[in-house]
Design an enzyme around this catalytic site. Sequence first.
Site, short mmCIF file in Angstrom:
data_model
loop_
_atom_site.label_atom_id
_atom_site.label_comp_id
_atom_site.label_asym_id
_atom_site.label_seq_id
_atom_site.Cartn_x
_atom_site.Cartn_y
_atom_site.Cartn_z
N ASP A 127 -10.31 3.22 -3.47
CA ASP A 127 -10.96 1.97 -3.07
C ASP A 127 -12.37 1.81 -3.64
OD1 ASP A 127 -8.69 1.72 -1.62
OD2 ASP A 127 -9.66 1.59 0.34
N ASP B 168 0.82 -1.21 0.00
CA ASP B 168 0.00 0.00 0.00
C ASP B 168 0.86 1.27 0.00
OD1 ASP B 168 -2.45 1.33 0.05
OD2 ASP B 168 -3.27 0.00 1.58
N GLU C 123 -1.19 1.77 -5.17
CA GLU C 123 -0.87 3.20 -5.12
C GLU C 123 -2.07 4.03 -5.57
OE1 GLU C 123 0.69 6.58 -7.71
OE2 GLU C 123 -0.52 4.82 -8.12
N TRP C 124 -3.20 3.33 -5.80
CA TRP C 124 -4.51 3.93 -6.09
C TRP C 124 -4.55 4.71 -7.41
CZ3 TRP C 124 -2.73 6.52 -1.20
CH2 TRP C 124 -2.70 5.63 -0.14
N GLY C 125 -3.58 4.50 -8.27
CA GLY C 125 -3.61 5.18 -9.56
C GLY C 125 -3.20 6.64 -9.52
C1 GLA Z 1 -6.10 1.09 1.45
C2 GLA Z 1 -6.21 0.10 0.30
C3 GLA Z 1 -7.30 -0.91 0.61
C4 GLA Z 1 -6.99 -1.62 1.90
C5 GLA Z 1 -6.81 -0.61 3.03
C6 GLA Z 1 -6.31 -1.27 4.30
O1 GLA Z 1 -7.22 1.89 1.55
O2 GLA Z 1 -6.49 0.77 -0.90
O3 GLA Z 1 -7.45 -1.83 -0.44
O4 GLA Z 1 -5.83 -2.39 1.75
O5 GLA Z 1 -5.90 0.40 2.68
O6 GLA Z 1 -6.08 -0.35 5.31
#
Ligand code: GLA
Length: 382
Positions: free
Chosen positions: A204, A149, A182-184
Amino acid sequence: MKKTILSLIAFFLLALAPARALENGLARTPPMGWNSWNKFGCNVSEKLIKEMADAVVTSGMKDAGYQYVVIDDCWQVSRDAEGNIVPDPQRFPSGMKVVADYIHSKGLKFGIYSDAGTGTCQDRPGSRGYEFQDARQYAAWGVDYLKYDWCNHSTQEVKSSYSIMRDALKVSGRPIVFSLCEWGVETPSKWAADIGNLWRTTEDITDCWSCTGQSLGVMQILDAQVDLNGYAGPGHWNDPDMLEVGNPGLSVEESRAHFSLWCMLAAPLMAGNDLRDMPAEVREILTNKEVIAVDQDALGRQAVKDRDYGGLEIWTKELSGRNTAIAVLNRGDKPREVSEYIGTRKTVRDLWKHADIALADGGYFRATLAPHSLVLLKVSGE
Ligand code: GLA
């Protein structure tokens, strides 16, 4: 002379360049498994993970191709005096090796979670500064998959932060799938193929058909995948986040559409529901082998949005053997009629009906689609 100078320059550039390739030979098709986060959040334990591994087998999911059982955030509590990461002794009283051995005894693989920063998203210890030590520890436990993450990264540079863990995993002595989370934010599709086997492309997901806010609905995530198709392929995949199939915010029809779309996108298929008490219709979605075959197709192509009729969309995915998968999606709240030209000399199979279907005169696929539903076709022939 000119040639010598040029080759000298090339030599120095190569010598200075960081090791670029991931080359771990893993994830030749999108990884499939189960992850604790979407349903259980921090409520993870040895008991839960073992029960879920059992359920992957008894539900037929293992037989359908699911392999990885991944513990997300909150399994770790601290570091000991030597800097070793310490699992929560209350929740994982037997330690991680025992959990890994149990999962392996079922013929499955074991995944774990950490963070490139100093702390995870739930403020557990991150791997910053401990990358090689953590990778060695994971390998000793028998870890096969690492989700990594991006919380608490302060001023860290993204590529180098993820590259350190890639290099650490490389010398850990165990093949470990590397999943970047890294969420893009910094468009990892453009640079992550040399670093990880998959990379998240968005914030997410949540179990909602169409939602915006801190977490995104299925439709919002789908929209963010347009134009990313060129970056996916064997060993390196765009990851539109884990599945919400079977979670309460989605109807069965919506779950079916969500699952089909992720298969069209050649997405990693990480189930995110409680596998221990799945209703039959949810189990049938997650184990539909004809639909999974679209996801796992050896060519590794990601679908493109071919046509957008405003709420009614046609997505196509090239499959091996000169076949094509076509998804017809009704995003809207009202029934929609579709009349789409397919061809006159084609064989068309409906992958949810498990039946070949006849096209209308002139080679058209005609149907009325319920709200938030999708028809998935496999088309073969000239
Ligand atoms: C981030 C990630 C999620 C999950 C949470 C856990 O938000 O994007 O997929 O792993 O952390 O805390």
